[in-house]
Write an enzyme that holds these catalytic residues in place. Structure first.
Site, short mmCIF file in Angstrom:
data_model
loop_
_atom_site.label_atom_id
_atom_site.label_comp_id
_atom_site.label_asym_id
_atom_site.label_seq_id
_atom_site.Cartn_x
_atom_site.Cartn_y
_atom_site.Cartn_z
N LYS A 121 -8.17 3.73 2.11
CA LYS A 121 -7.38 4.94 1.88
C LYS A 121 -7.60 5.60 0.53
O LYS A 121 -7.74 6.82 0.44
CB LYS A 121 -5.90 4.64 2.09
CG LYS A 121 -5.61 4.48 3.56
CD LYS A 121 -4.25 3.94 3.85
CE LYS A 121 -4.28 3.25 5.19
NZ LYS A 121 -5.11 2.01 5.18
N THR B 93 -40.14 26.46 -9.96
CA THR B 93 -40.32 25.09 -9.48
C THR B 93 -40.52 24.27 -10.75
O THR B 93 -41.09 24.78 -11.74
CB THR B 93 -41.55 24.94 -8.55
OG1 THR B 93 -42.72 25.26 -9.29
CG2 THR B 93 -41.44 25.82 -7.32
N HIS B 94 -40.05 23.04 -10.75
CA HIS B 94 -40.09 22.18 -11.95
C HIS B 94 -39.42 22.87 -13.14
O HIS B 94 -39.78 22.60 -14.28
CB HIS B 94 -41.53 21.81 -12.33
CG HIS B 94 -42.37 21.34 -11.20
ND1 HIS B 94 -42.51 20.01 -10.87
CD2 HIS B 94 -43.09 22.03 -10.27
CE1 HIS B 94 -43.31 19.91 -9.81
NE2 HIS B 94 -43.66 21.12 -9.42
N LYS C 68 -17.23 29.81 -28.84
CA LYS C 68 -17.68 29.13 -27.64
C LYS C 68 -16.93 29.56 -26.38
O LYS C 68 -15.72 29.77 -26.38
CB LYS C 68 -17.53 27.61 -27.79
CG LYS C 68 -18.50 26.97 -28.75
CD LYS C 68 -19.96 27.03 -28.26
CE LYS C 68 -20.24 26.13 -27.09
NZ LYS C 68 -20.38 24.73 -27.41
N SER D 222 -13.64 26.19 -27.19
CA SER D 222 -13.77 25.02 -28.06
C SER D 222 -12.64 25.03 -29.08
O SER D 222 -12.23 26.08 -29.55
CB SER D 222 -15.11 25.07 -28.79
OG SER D 222 -15.07 24.25 -29.94
N SER E 271 0.83 -1.22 0.00
CA SER E 271 0.00 0.00 0.00
C SER E 271 0.86 1.26 0.00
O SER E 271 0.33 2.37 0.03
CB SER E 271 -0.94 0.00 1.21
OG SER E 271 -0.20 -0.18 2.42
N GLU F 25 -19.26 22.20 -15.02
CA GLU F 25 -19.53 20.84 -15.53
C GLU F 25 -18.65 19.82 -14.82
O GLU F 25 -19.09 18.71 -14.51
CB GLU F 25 -19.32 20.79 -17.04
CG GLU F 25 -20.39 21.55 -17.79
CD GLU F 25 -20.04 21.81 -19.25
OE1 GLU F 25 -20.90 21.62 -20.10
OE2 GLU F 25 -18.90 22.19 -19.54
#
Ligand code: ARG
Length: 456
Positions: free
Chosen positions: A325, A155-156, A283, A277, A23, A290
């Site tokens: 560990k 909401t939603h 971009k 990008s 280890s 992310e």
């Protein structure tokens, strides 16, 4: 080969088995904790009369030199250093001679590794705690800066009612405040001394465990040696803390990814936390967020994998426990990045109040209209029905609620009157939510103050 257990063996270990068993590649990170634990144990052995003062000094001096080698990067791992405990002891023997062999008297790697891991994690928890505090403070500061910005509340993921942008952001502040309290509880669970438990049955030298606890600044001493060498509950608690904290970071990331999309444009992630990008020159991608969202998977995996390792283990130490560990280290390393990255994103976030205001549909005020009718004496259920019809009219006639002529409103309910237009105002709607925990300015300011108090 310098092994700690070769005496009863006549054949050497299979090479693949040795690699499988070793280890050192990962537990080398425990070097500082291992040496600290050994220093305290050497002193306790002296107190128990096992070591003379001169031998103790020799060992402590040797341990200091081993520590210096690790610190300046000159320590070299030798063949046969199966784990950090073996490596430190092997080097100590090279430096101070046979007396090094006395250090392990009545100590087992079982109580040693349990002690090392707790010492190590204790240090890591205090730095993660600072990262978490900084994140919460950054949220409180940003909430104060943008106090006057209104946004659609969802909401939603459907527009629901208007809220302050600060109120949305502080919602995450409170999740992280609970994470801070949970981390403090894990710190207490971690701060228990297993050293002096031996392999499983305790220490026969009447070693002074209170002395060890004081030397290593542990608040408690484990009460049962068989439990102490196997107790990994505090690690499960820590991994659970990490799982919830990372879940909160992931939700925050998801909200901000949506808010920063071209279509929303409520926020913009600063260049410092974005990447481009290789193909599309226009971009600017929210990779920071992310990756925060993405790394949640490994944190879950570390936790669930670790629980699976523990499941069904017979009592006391089993080598399975060496598998604690890598998930632990990976989790600490990941949170040590995700927390400060999230802090950086928020600290540098651009907030576009016009885009938020522009996106707010008048239907966010439908509840206000119902409340208006309630104030005129209509039971809420009926008011709900009436306003549903008003919304229908607004959709059919393609005009916002505030543009529907009073006459048209009156045909739906005679209770509508001139004063209705005061209710069709985002600021007024927000300011009506004045009770504790609401989105009115004073309530949000109170929230900021109490959140700051939480982080001290
Ligand atoms: N490398 C081991 C671990 O991390 C140390 C303890 C070994 N104990 C033993 N009885 N083999 O768990």
């Amino acid at each position: 080969m310098n092994m700690l257990w070769g005496g009863r063996f006549s054949e050497s270990t299979d090479a693949l088995m040795r690699a499988f068993n070793d280890s050192i590649a990962f537990d080398i990170r425990l070097w500082d904790a291992d040496i600290t634990g050994s220093e305290a144990y050497a002193r306790a052995l002296e107190k128990a009369g096992v070591l003379t003062p001169a031998e103790t000094e020799t060992l402590l001096d040797g341990l200091r030199r081993v520590r210096a080698e690790f610190a300046d990067g000159t320590f070299t791992i030798a063949a046969g250093d199966e784990d950090i405990h073996t490596a430190v002891e092997r080097r100590l023997k090279e430096l101070v001679g046979a007396v090094a062999g006395k250090l392990h008297t009545a100590r087992s790697r079982n109580d040693q590794v349990a002690t090392d891991t707790r010492l190590w994690l204790r240090g890591e928890i205090s730095s993660l705690r600072e990262h978490l505090r900084t994140l919460i403070t950054t949220i409180a500061n940003a909430a104060e800066t943008h106090l006057d910005v209104l946004m659609p509340g969802y909401t939603h993921l459907q527009q629901a009612q208007p809220v302050r942008f600060s109120h949305w952001l502080l919602g995450y502040g409170w999740k992280f405040a609970r994470d801070l309290a949970r981390l403090d509880a894990v710190a207490r669970e971690t701060n228990v001394l297993p050293l002096g438990s031996g392999a499983l049955s305790g220490n026969p030298l009447s070693i002074d465990r209170q002395f060890l606890a004081d030397a290593l600044r542990f608040a408690e001493i484990s009460a049962n040696s068989m439990d102490a060498v196997a107790d990994r509950d505090y690690l499960a608690d820590f991994l659970h803390w990490a799982t919830l904290t990372q879940t909160h970071l992931s939700s925050l990331a998801e909200d901000l990814i949506i808010f920063s999309s071209t279509e929303y444009g409520f926020t913009e992630i600063s260049d410092a936390y974005s990447t481009g990008s290789s193909l599309m020159p226009q971009k600017k991608n929210p990779d920071s967020l992310e990756l925060i969202r993405g790394k949640t998977g490994r944190i879950f995996g570390n936790y669930s994998g670790f629980l699976a390792t523990l499941k069904g283990l017979p009592s006391t130490y089993d080598k399975d426990m060496q598998e604690d560990k890598e998930p632990l280290f990976d989790t600490v390393d990941t949170l040590a990045m995700t927390l400060p990255i999230a802090t950086g994103v928020i600290r540098t976030l651009k907030v576009n109040r016009e885009r938020m205001y522009g996106a707010m549909s008048s239907h966010l005020l439908a509840t206000e209209l119902a409340d208006y009718l309630v104030e005129k004496g209509l039971p809420f259920r009926e008011a709900h029905e009436v306003v549903g019809k008003v919304v229908q009219l607004s959709i059919e006639s393609n005009q916002p609620l505030w543009s529907i002529p009073l006459l048209a409103l009156k045909t739906i309910s005679p209770l509508f009157d001139r004063d209705v237009h005061d209710w069709l105002d985002f600021e007024n709607a927000v300011e009506r939510r004045r009770s504790i925990g609401g989105t009115a300015k004073a309530a949000v300011q109170a929230q900021i103050a109490s959140l700051r108090q939480r982080v001290g």
